[in-house]
Design an enzyme around this catalytic site. Structure first.
Site, PDB file in Angstrom:
ATOM      1  N   TYR A  12       0.345  33.555   7.495  1.00  0.00           N
ATOM      2  CA  TYR A  12      -0.626  32.631   8.083  1.00  0.00           C
ATOM      3  C   TYR A  12      -1.942  32.626   7.300  1.00  0.00           C
ATOM      4  O   TYR A  12      -2.986  32.270   7.823  1.00  0.00           O
ATOM      5  CB  TYR A  12      -0.882  33.010   9.552  1.00  0.00           C
ATOM      6  CG  TYR A  12       0.394  33.063  10.385  1.00  0.00           C
ATOM      7  CD1 TYR A  12       1.478  32.235  10.083  1.00  0.00           C
ATOM      8  CD2 TYR A  12       0.524  33.935  11.461  1.00  0.00           C
ATOM      9  CE1 TYR A  12       2.644  32.284  10.812  1.00  0.00           C
ATOM     10  CE2 TYR A  12       1.698  33.991  12.207  1.00  0.00           C
ATOM     11  CZ  TYR A  12       2.757  33.162  11.867  1.00  0.00           C
ATOM     12  OH  TYR A  12       3.921  33.201  12.599  1.00  0.00           O
ATOM     13  N   ASP A  69       3.110  34.098  21.601  1.00  0.00           N
ATOM     14  CA  ASP A  69       3.058  34.342  20.141  1.00  0.00           C
ATOM     15  C   ASP A  69       1.611  34.623  19.756  1.00  0.00           C
ATOM     16  O   ASP A  69       0.682  34.519  20.589  1.00  0.00           O
ATOM     17  CB  ASP A  69       3.616  33.115  19.381  1.00  0.00           C
ATOM     18  CG  ASP A  69       4.218  33.490  18.022  1.00  0.00           C
ATOM     19  OD1 ASP A  69       3.522  34.153  17.219  1.00  0.00           O
ATOM     20  OD2 ASP A  69       5.382  33.120  17.762  1.00  0.00           O
ATOM     21  N   ASP A  81      -0.388  39.641  21.476  1.00  0.00           N
ATOM     22  CA  ASP A  81       0.311  40.509  20.529  1.00  0.00           C
ATOM     23  C   ASP A  81       1.351  41.300  21.315  1.00  0.00           C
ATOM     24  O   ASP A  81       0.996  42.074  22.219  1.00  0.00           O
ATOM     25  CB  ASP A  81      -0.735  41.446  19.891  1.00  0.00           C
ATOM     26  CG  ASP A  81      -0.122  42.423  18.913  1.00  0.00           C
ATOM     27  OD1 ASP A  81       1.075  42.725  19.037  1.00  0.00           O
ATOM     28  OD2 ASP A  81      -0.858  42.892  18.030  1.00  0.00           O
ATOM     29  N   PHE A  82       2.636  41.114  20.981  1.00  0.00           N
ATOM     30  CA  PHE A  82       3.666  41.759  21.811  1.00  0.00           C
ATOM     31  C   PHE A  82       3.731  43.275  21.641  1.00  0.00           C
ATOM     32  O   PHE A  82       4.398  43.951  22.396  1.00  0.00           O
ATOM     33  CB  PHE A  82       5.039  41.094  21.676  1.00  0.00           C
ATOM     34  CG  PHE A  82       5.595  40.867  20.293  1.00  0.00           C
ATOM     35  CD1 PHE A  82       5.577  41.854  19.326  1.00  0.00           C
ATOM     36  CD2 PHE A  82       6.195  39.648  19.984  1.00  0.00           C
ATOM     37  CE1 PHE A  82       6.112  41.638  18.068  1.00  0.00           C
ATOM     38  CE2 PHE A  82       6.739  39.417  18.715  1.00  0.00           C
ATOM     39  CZ  PHE A  82       6.687  40.417  17.759  1.00  0.00           C
ATOM     40  N   ARG A  85      14.948  36.064  15.978  1.00  0.00           N
ATOM     41  CA  ARG A  85      14.538  36.469  14.624  1.00  0.00           C
ATOM     42  C   ARG A  85      13.257  37.295  14.635  1.00  0.00           C
ATOM     43  O   ARG A  85      12.370  37.099  13.811  1.00  0.00           O
ATOM     44  CB  ARG A  85      14.339  35.239  13.736  1.00  0.00           C
ATOM     45  CG  ARG A  85      15.625  34.560  13.388  1.00  0.00           C
ATOM     46  CD  ARG A  85      15.412  33.356  12.551  1.00  0.00           C
ATOM     47  NE  ARG A  85      14.902  32.242  13.305  1.00  0.00           N
ATOM     48  CZ  ARG A  85      14.752  31.019  12.804  1.00  0.00           C
ATOM     49  NH1 ARG A  85      15.031  30.788  11.556  1.00  0.00           N
ATOM     50  NH2 ARG A  85      14.321  30.031  13.559  1.00  0.00           N
ATOM     51  N   HIS A 138      14.551  41.554  13.383  1.00  0.00           N
ATOM     52  CA  HIS A 138      14.865  41.746  11.949  1.00  0.00           C
ATOM     53  C   HIS A 138      13.593  41.808  11.088  1.00  0.00           C
ATOM     54  O   HIS A 138      13.669  42.110   9.909  1.00  0.00           O
ATOM     55  CB  HIS A 138      15.855  40.680  11.452  1.00  0.00           C
ATOM     56  CG  HIS A 138      15.269  39.330  11.175  1.00  0.00           C
ATOM     57  ND1 HIS A 138      15.945  38.360  10.460  1.00  0.00           N
ATOM     58  CD2 HIS A 138      14.088  38.768  11.518  1.00  0.00           C
ATOM     59  CE1 HIS A 138      15.198  37.288  10.364  1.00  0.00           C
ATOM     60  NE2 HIS A 138      14.074  37.494  10.989  1.00  0.00           N
ATOM     61  N   ASP A 139      12.442  41.538  11.702  1.00  0.00           N
ATOM     62  CA  ASP A 139      11.175  41.636  10.938  1.00  0.00           C
ATOM     63  C   ASP A 139      10.661  43.066  10.859  1.00  0.00           C
ATOM     64  O   ASP A 139       9.746  43.352  10.083  1.00  0.00           O
ATOM     65  CB  ASP A 139      10.070  40.807  11.628  1.00  0.00           C
ATOM     66  CG  ASP A 139      10.320  39.319  11.536  1.00  0.00           C
ATOM     67  OD1 ASP A 139      11.003  38.890  10.583  1.00  0.00           O
ATOM     68  OD2 ASP A 139       9.828  38.581  12.414  1.00  0.00           O
TER      69      ASP A 139
HETATM   70  C1  LIG Z   1      10.520  35.098  12.020  1.00  0.00           C
HETATM   71  S1  LIG Z   1       9.442  34.290  13.139  1.00  0.00           S
HETATM   72  C2  LIG Z   1      10.569  33.741  14.392  1.00  0.00           C
HETATM   73  C3  LIG Z   1       9.997  32.652  15.240  1.00  0.00           C
HETATM   74  C4  LIG Z   1      10.907  32.127  16.343  1.00  0.00           C
HETATM   75  N1  LIG Z   1      11.271  33.155  17.297  1.00  0.00           N
HETATM   76  C5  LIG Z   1      12.114  31.440  15.758  1.00  0.00           C
HETATM   77  O1  LIG Z   1      13.232  31.975  15.876  1.00  0.00           O
HETATM   78  O2  LIG Z   1      11.935  30.363  15.170  1.00  0.00           O
HETATM   79  C6  LIG Z   1       8.586  35.642  13.916  1.00  0.00           C
HETATM   80  C7  LIG Z   1       7.593  35.218  14.960  1.00  0.00           C
HETATM   81  O3  LIG Z   1       7.027  36.391  15.562  1.00  0.00           O
HETATM   82  C8  LIG Z   1       5.653  36.169  15.757  1.00  0.00           C
HETATM   83  N2  LIG Z   1       4.960  37.471  15.823  1.00  0.00           N
HETATM   84  C9  LIG Z   1       4.827  38.370  14.829  1.00  0.00           C
HETATM   85  N3  LIG Z   1       4.143  39.446  15.253  1.00  0.00           N
HETATM   86  C10 LIG Z   1       3.812  39.207  16.549  1.00  0.00           C
HETATM   87  C11 LIG Z   1       3.106  39.957  17.538  1.00  0.00           C
HETATM   88  N4  LIG Z   1       2.606  41.155  17.236  1.00  0.00           N
HETATM   89  N5  LIG Z   1       2.964  39.422  18.767  1.00  0.00           N
HETATM   90  C12 LIG Z   1       3.485  38.183  19.052  1.00  0.00           C
HETATM   91  N6  LIG Z   1       4.186  37.442  18.149  1.00  0.00           N
HETATM   92  C13 LIG Z   1       4.343  37.942  16.914  1.00  0.00           C
HETATM   93  C14 LIG Z   1       5.259  35.356  14.548  1.00  0.00           C
HETATM   94  O4  LIG Z   1       4.020  34.714  14.726  1.00  0.00           O
HETATM   95  C15 LIG Z   1       6.436  34.405  14.411  1.00  0.00           C
HETATM   96  O5  LIG Z   1       6.267  33.253  15.188  1.00  0.00           O
END
Ligand SMILES: C[S@@+](CC[C@H](N)C(=O)[O-])C[C@H]1O[C@@H](n2cnc3c(N)ncnc32)[C@H](O)[C@@H]1O
Length: 311
Positions: free
Chosen positions: A115, A178, A201-202, A217, A220-221
């Site tokens: 971002y 998100d 923030d989750f 998804r 897997h991050d």
């Molecule tokens: C790989 S993307 C997947 C997005 C969506 N779930 C999809 O399948 O299209 C990961 C998402 O996790 C969100 N994300 C990352 N860290 C986060 C956090 N600490 N709290 C909330 N959301 C988070 C990102 O902003 C992003 O939208």
């Protein structure tokens, strides 16, 4: 294909078949442009009849920016970010970490890199959306979710998963949770739907109440420690019998395939803190977090589905 999308070749052919000189930009070399279009024909992206080039049906659906099924966001993100990052695969294998700093000099928390500019954010989200539109209907159909009343999609980005779930379960309440940078723009995608938006923030903030959470998804991050922390927080927030729906690619039990999931797991090595996992690996992490019954389904689409129920 990346260059065809970046040059907007399929957009230029949106109005119908045209000869090379009719769609060539002034700053493009005539011979090189025609050679490029011919290569696109042999790749199956374009068709040619006489002098006229036309989009193939698949290119018209996925490679045109204005198509409702467009994948141009994911392709531009792959061209601008992933392609550069993959050039350092050997270093990623040596060091076992992502390549954001080496490739772009970016050193912040993971998603700050995605971002870092409005344009990069937009392409990333558009990419997630296009790809998600292909998988989410299959994920929503993988299990009977009729017992649940309120779904919160954690890290849900553009809301394609809640929207697919609403198609099947119109009475369910749904929301996306998100990061603030995403929620700022997510309304462009959810407008007109019954998907609420929450910023947070989750890993740190209270999760909006729900009897069904979803993670598409997301796992897997992250590495196992952060996955354990997130699953623990979700389990704690759920009522007994509550559910967690996971959309991820599943590796085979022997971790040797499918090949597309192997490649995505390397992609996760180079671009994130995470990896792809098998159903058994997810089941173990879910069990440790306090979930009881866990079921996995292959959807035949780019993402598979796992449903876990809190004991
Ligand atoms: C790989 S993307 C997947 C997005 C969506 N779930 C999809 O399948 O299209 C990961 C998402 O996790 C969100 N994300 C990352 N860290 C986060 C956090 N600490 N709290 C909330 N959301 C988070 C990102 O902003 C992003 O939208």
């Amino acid at each position: 294909m990346f260059a065809a999308v970046s040059l907007g070749v399929c957009d230029r052919l949106a109005a119908g078949p045209a000869a090379a000189h009719e769609i060539r930009n002034r700053d493009e070399d005539p011979d090189a442009f025609e050679r490029f279009l011919n290569a696109c024909v042999s790749l199956g992206l374009l068709n040619k009849e006489g002098d006229a080039y036309a989009n193939s049906p698949a290119a018209d659906a996925y490679l045109r920016r204005d198509s409702p099924r467009t994948l141009t966001g994911y392709i531009n993100y792959s061209n601008d970010v992933l392609w550069q990052i993959w050039a350092h695969l050997e270093d990623g294998v040596r060091e076992g970490t992502n390549r954001w700093k080496q490739t772009f000099g970016l050193d912040g928390p993971l998603f700050s890199a995605y971002y870092s500019t409005e344009e990069r954010k937009h392409e990333f989200l558009l990419g997630m959306h296009g790809y998600g539109m292909i998988s989410s209907p299959g994920v929503a159909a993988a299990f009977d979710l009729s017992r649940f009343k309120r779904l919160v999609d954690l890290g849900g980005a553009t809301g394609h998963l809640p929207m697919a779930i609403l198609e099947r379960y119109p009475a369910m309440e749904t929301a996306v949770f998100d990061l603030p940078a995403v929620i700022e723009v997510a309304g462009r995608f959810t407008r007109g739907s019954r998907v609420e938006l929450f910023a947070g923030d989750f890993f740190r903030d209270p999760l909006p109440p729900a009897d069904l959470y979803s993670l598409g998804r997301i796992l897997h991050d992250w590495g196992d420690d952060k996955v354990r922390r997130l699953l623990g927080r979700i389990c704690e927030a759920l009522p007994a019998g509550g559910g967690l729906l996971i959309a991820e690619r599943l590796l085979d039990d022997d971790l040797l395939g499918p090949v597309s999931t192997q490649m995505q797991s390397l992609n996760m090595l180079l671009a994130t803190e995470g990896r792809e996992r098998s159903f058994a690996q997810y089941a173990e992490l879910l069990g440790e977090a306090g979930f009881g019954e866990v079921e996995g389904k292959r959807t035949g689409l780019p993402l598979d589905a796992v449903l876990a129920l809190k004991k």
